[in-house]
Design a protein around this motif. Structure first.
Motif, mmCIF file in Angstrom:
data_model
loop_
_atom_site.group_PDB
_atom_site.id
_atom_site.type_symbol
_atom_site.label_atom_id
_atom_site.label_comp_id
_atom_site.label_asym_id
_atom_site.label_seq_id
_atom_site.Cartn_x
_atom_site.Cartn_y
_atom_site.Cartn_z
ATOM 1 N N LYS A 103 -2.566 9.051 -0.911
ATOM 2 C CA LYS A 103 -1.211 9.595 -0.959
ATOM 3 C C LYS A 103 -0.642 9.825 0.442
ATOM 4 O O LYS A 103 0.333 10.559 0.614
ATOM 5 N N ALA A 104 -1.224 9.187 1.415
ATOM 6 C CA ALA A 104 -0.851 9.421 2.809
ATOM 7 C C ALA A 104 0.378 8.615 3.218
ATOM 8 O O ALA A 104 0.805 7.685 2.529
ATOM 9 N N ARG A 105 0.923 8.993 4.364
ATOM 10 C CA ARG A 105 1.952 8.204 5.029
ATOM 11 C C ARG A 105 1.230 7.268 5.992
ATOM 12 O O ARG A 105 0.634 7.713 6.978
ATOM 13 N N ILE A 106 1.251 5.971 5.680
ATOM 14 C CA ILE A 106 0.461 4.976 6.419
ATOM 15 C C ILE A 106 1.371 4.229 7.390
ATOM 16 O O ILE A 106 2.290 3.512 6.975
ATOM 17 N N GLY A 107 1.119 4.396 8.675
ATOM 18 C CA GLY A 107 1.894 3.693 9.701
ATOM 19 C C GLY A 107 1.359 2.291 9.897
ATOM 20 O O GLY A 107 0.140 2.073 9.914
ATOM 21 N N PHE A 108 2.279 1.329 10.037
ATOM 22 C CA PHE A 108 1.862 -0.055 10.260
ATOM 23 C C PHE A 108 2.887 -0.740 11.152
ATOM 24 O O PHE A 108 4.064 -0.368 11.182
ATOM 25 N N ASP A 109 2.424 -1.738 11.886
ATOM 26 C CA ASP A 109 3.285 -2.480 12.812
ATOM 27 C C ASP A 109 3.996 -3.586 12.046
ATOM 28 O O ASP A 109 3.364 -4.545 11.591
ATOM 29 N N THR A 110 5.305 -3.472 11.915
ATOM 30 C CA THR A 110 6.068 -4.491 11.193
ATOM 31 C C THR A 110 6.101 -5.816 11.942
ATOM 32 O O THR A 110 6.478 -6.839 11.360
ATOM 33 N N ASN A 111 5.726 -5.811 13.222
ATOM 34 C CA ASN A 111 5.664 -7.057 14.000
ATOM 35 C C ASN A 111 4.306 -7.750 13.887
ATOM 36 O O ASN A 111 4.134 -8.841 14.418
ATOM 37 N N SER A 112 3.356 -7.125 13.236
ATOM 38 C CA SER A 112 2.013 -7.707 13.171
ATOM 39 C C SER A 112 2.041 -9.032 12.422
ATOM 40 O O SER A 112 2.539 -9.122 11.303
ATOM 41 N N TYR A 113 1.471 -10.056 13.034
ATOM 42 C CA TYR A 113 1.416 -11.370 12.400
ATOM 43 C C TYR A 113 0.414 -11.397 11.252
ATOM 44 O O TYR A 113 0.386 -12.348 10.479
ATOM 45 N N CYS A 114 -0.406 -10.366 11.115
ATOM 46 C CA CYS A 114 -1.362 -10.300 10.003
ATOM 47 C C CYS A 114 -0.772 -9.609 8.775
ATOM 48 O O CYS A 114 -1.323 -9.728 7.680
ATOM 49 N N MET A 115 0.316 -8.873 8.968
ATOM 50 C CA MET A 115 0.929 -8.179 7.834
ATOM 51 C C MET A 115 1.984 -9.093 7.216
ATOM 52 O O MET A 115 3.182 -8.927 7.405
ATOM 53 N N SER A 116 1.513 -10.082 6.462
ATOM 54 C CA SER A 116 2.435 -10.988 5.782
ATOM 55 C C SER A 116 3.155 -10.234 4.668
ATOM 56 O O SER A 116 2.726 -9.158 4.241
ATOM 57 N N SER A 117 4.247 -10.809 4.188
ATOM 58 C CA SER A 117 4.962 -10.171 3.082
ATOM 59 C C SER A 117 4.069 -10.075 1.851
ATOM 60 O O SER A 117 4.120 -9.081 1.107
ATOM 61 N N ALA A 118 3.224 -11.079 1.629
ATOM 62 C CA ALA A 118 2.320 -11.056 0.480
ATOM 63 C C ALA A 118 1.311 -9.916 0.604
ATOM 64 O O ALA A 118 1.046 -9.184 -0.370
ATOM 65 N N THR A 119 0.730 -9.742 1.805
ATOM 66 C CA THR A 119 -0.230 -8.663 2.018
ATOM 67 C C THR A 119 0.447 -7.307 1.869
ATOM 68 O O THR A 119 -0.092 -6.388 1.239
ATOM 69 N N PHE A 120 1.646 -7.165 2.440
ATOM 70 C CA PHE A 120 2.352 -5.891 2.352
ATOM 71 C C PHE A 120 2.649 -5.521 0.897
ATOM 72 O O PHE A 120 2.403 -4.385 0.460
ATOM 73 N N MET A 121 3.167 -6.479 0.133
ATOM 74 C CA MET A 121 3.492 -6.189 -1.268
ATOM 75 C C MET A 121 2.235 -5.877 -2.079
ATOM 76 O O MET A 121 2.246 -5.020 -2.970
ATOM 77 N N ARG A 122 1.137 -6.567 -1.761
ATOM 78 C CA ARG A 122 -0.112 -6.317 -2.481
ATOM 79 C C ARG A 122 -0.650 -4.913 -2.170
ATOM 80 O O ARG A 122 -1.082 -4.197 -3.078
ATOM 81 N N LEU A 123 -0.604 -4.505 -0.906
ATOM 82 C CA LEU A 123 -1.067 -3.170 -0.549
ATOM 83 C C LEU A 123 -0.189 -2.099 -1.194
ATOM 84 O O LEU A 123 -0.691 -1.057 -1.651
ATOM 85 N N GLN A 124 1.116 -2.337 -1.236
ATOM 86 C CA GLN A 124 2.005 -1.391 -1.913
ATOM 87 C C GLN A 124 1.647 -1.247 -3.390
ATOM 88 O O GLN A 124 1.639 -0.135 -3.930
ATOM 89 N N ALA A 125 1.348 -2.375 -4.018
ATOM 90 C CA ALA A 125 0.996 -2.332 -5.443
ATOM 91 C C ALA A 125 -0.327 -1.612 -5.669
ATOM 92 O O ALA A 125 -0.500 -0.889 -6.668
#
Length: 370
Positions: A103-125
């Motif tokens: 339930k934390a507030r998770i900080g992430f770098d939106t410029n990271s080339y490893c944080m693809s849209s697919a990975t981001f949406m999957r982690l959110q889910a």
């Protein structure tokens, strides 16, 4: 390569950034940020990430095959490995839940080339109760100011570049090829302690500045040819860069004059690289100077970019801080840049650290056509 005190410094900087963003936890997944923060980095064959809470111990989640080297090279002792049969994003999310940050507030770098849209949406889910906090560019900005230990490693890489450049200039003769010249540098790299033998562009120069990103190929070297040599040795992932023109035979007088003018402008740039100087003003010294002197018809590329830690990434250069007419930001002491100038088939560059009284060259090769 670095002391625990150095990593404690980095952890403190990262925690300051976490607090400023309002996050509870930093997710680090780009290769450079992983190396800088934890001491260990690995390519993204499968998704992996390290985590640093605002308070508490950090942990790493990655393939089980990479557990042993991670434990060997990182200060992190809490290493969570997952089997190749598992979904990487699910394993990373499970590690977040397992450490009590569901339930934390998770900080992430939106410029990271490893944080693809697919990975981001999957982690959110997978983490529906978590809040993801954008920390745009944090993976670069944390690394802009170099420590004494980092500068020492960059100086070591610079010495390797100098030695390799001198060996190419000493050994190259008509009848050799560009591949032979590159092999000379590669051998020096490996003997002197560079991470790899990857050399950088070694091409025959032609035209004004188009050769700068020339494709490496096997070309015969003849009397009077100009080699453009860019060397990019890395030590502990920290890369120095050095460019010189090498002429086989005696350089024509007109080329020698051009070289002197380019180097003089670049020396003025280096002298102006003081804390507080605006990047656009330092840029103008070379850009406007070269245009006013008729050295180039146009000057559209940057004259410097951020230098430091490089890993296996989609980008071969760090453009998070560049010198352009639009670069309205100020230099700070211990920033490090690759400063380069090209014109009329010649290219000169240096690895430069911002000192209290101006730029300091870490590369020491003679400032002339070799």
């Amino acid at each position: 390569m670095f002391s625990r005190a150095e990593y404690d410094r980095r952890i403190a900087l990262a925690r300051d950034a976490i607090a400023s963003s309002g996050a509870d936890l930093l997710l680090a997944d780009s290769g450079e940020l992983l190396a800088w923060l934890t001491g260990y980095t690995v390519s993204e064959t499968m998704y992996r990430a390290a985590f640093l809470p605002r308070d508490g111990e950090g942990w790493f989640c990655l393939r089980a095959l990479d557990e042993a080297p991670c434990r060997e090279q990182s200060w992190i002792t809490d290493v969570v490995g997952f089997a190749d049969t598992e979904e990487a994003q699910a394993a990373v999310a499970a590690s977040i839940l397992g450490h009590g940050f569901g339930k934390a507030r998770i900080g992430f770098d939106t410029n990271s080339y490893c944080m693809s849209s697919a990975t981001f949406m999957r982690l959110q889910a997978l983490l529906p109760d978590a809040t993801f906090v954008p920390m745009q560019g944090v993976g670069d900005s944390l690394r802009w100011l170099k420590s004494r230990e980092e500068i020492a490693v960059l100086a070591q890489a610079s010495q390797i570049a100098d030695k390799a450049m001198a060996e190419i200039a000493r050994q190259v003769t008509p009848g050799m090829t560009t591949r032979d010249a590159a092999a000379i540098a590669s051998g020096v790299f490996l003997r002197e302690g560079a991470d790899t033998g990857e050399v950088g562009p070694v091409v025959k120069a032609a035209g004004s500045h188009e050769f700068l990103h020339g494709v490496f190929k096997t070309e015969a070297i003849g009397e009077g040819d100009t080699l453009h040599v860019e060397l990019i040795p890395r030590v502990a992932n920290y890369g120095a860069r050095l460019m010189r023109p090498i002429v086989v035979g005696r350089p024509p007088d007109e080329l020698a004059v051009t070289a002197e003018r380019l180097v003089a402008l670049q020396d003025l740039q280096i002298a102006a690289m003081k804390p507080g100087a605006r990047a656009c003003d330092v840029d103008a010294i070379m850009r406007q100077g070269a245009l006013n002197a008729g050295l180039r018809p146009v000057y559209e590329n940057v004259t410097a970019y951020t230098l430091g830690l490089y890993t296996r990434t989609p980008r071969t250069s760090d453009f998070s801080g560049v010198f352009l007419p639009t670069s309205d930001w100020s230099l700070e002491q211990n920033m490090v840049f690759h400063l380069y100038a090209t014109a009329q088939g010649l290219g000169f560059s240096e690895t430069v650290v911002v000192g209290s009284n101006g730029g300091i060259r870490l590369t020491k090769s003679p400032r002339a056509i070799l």
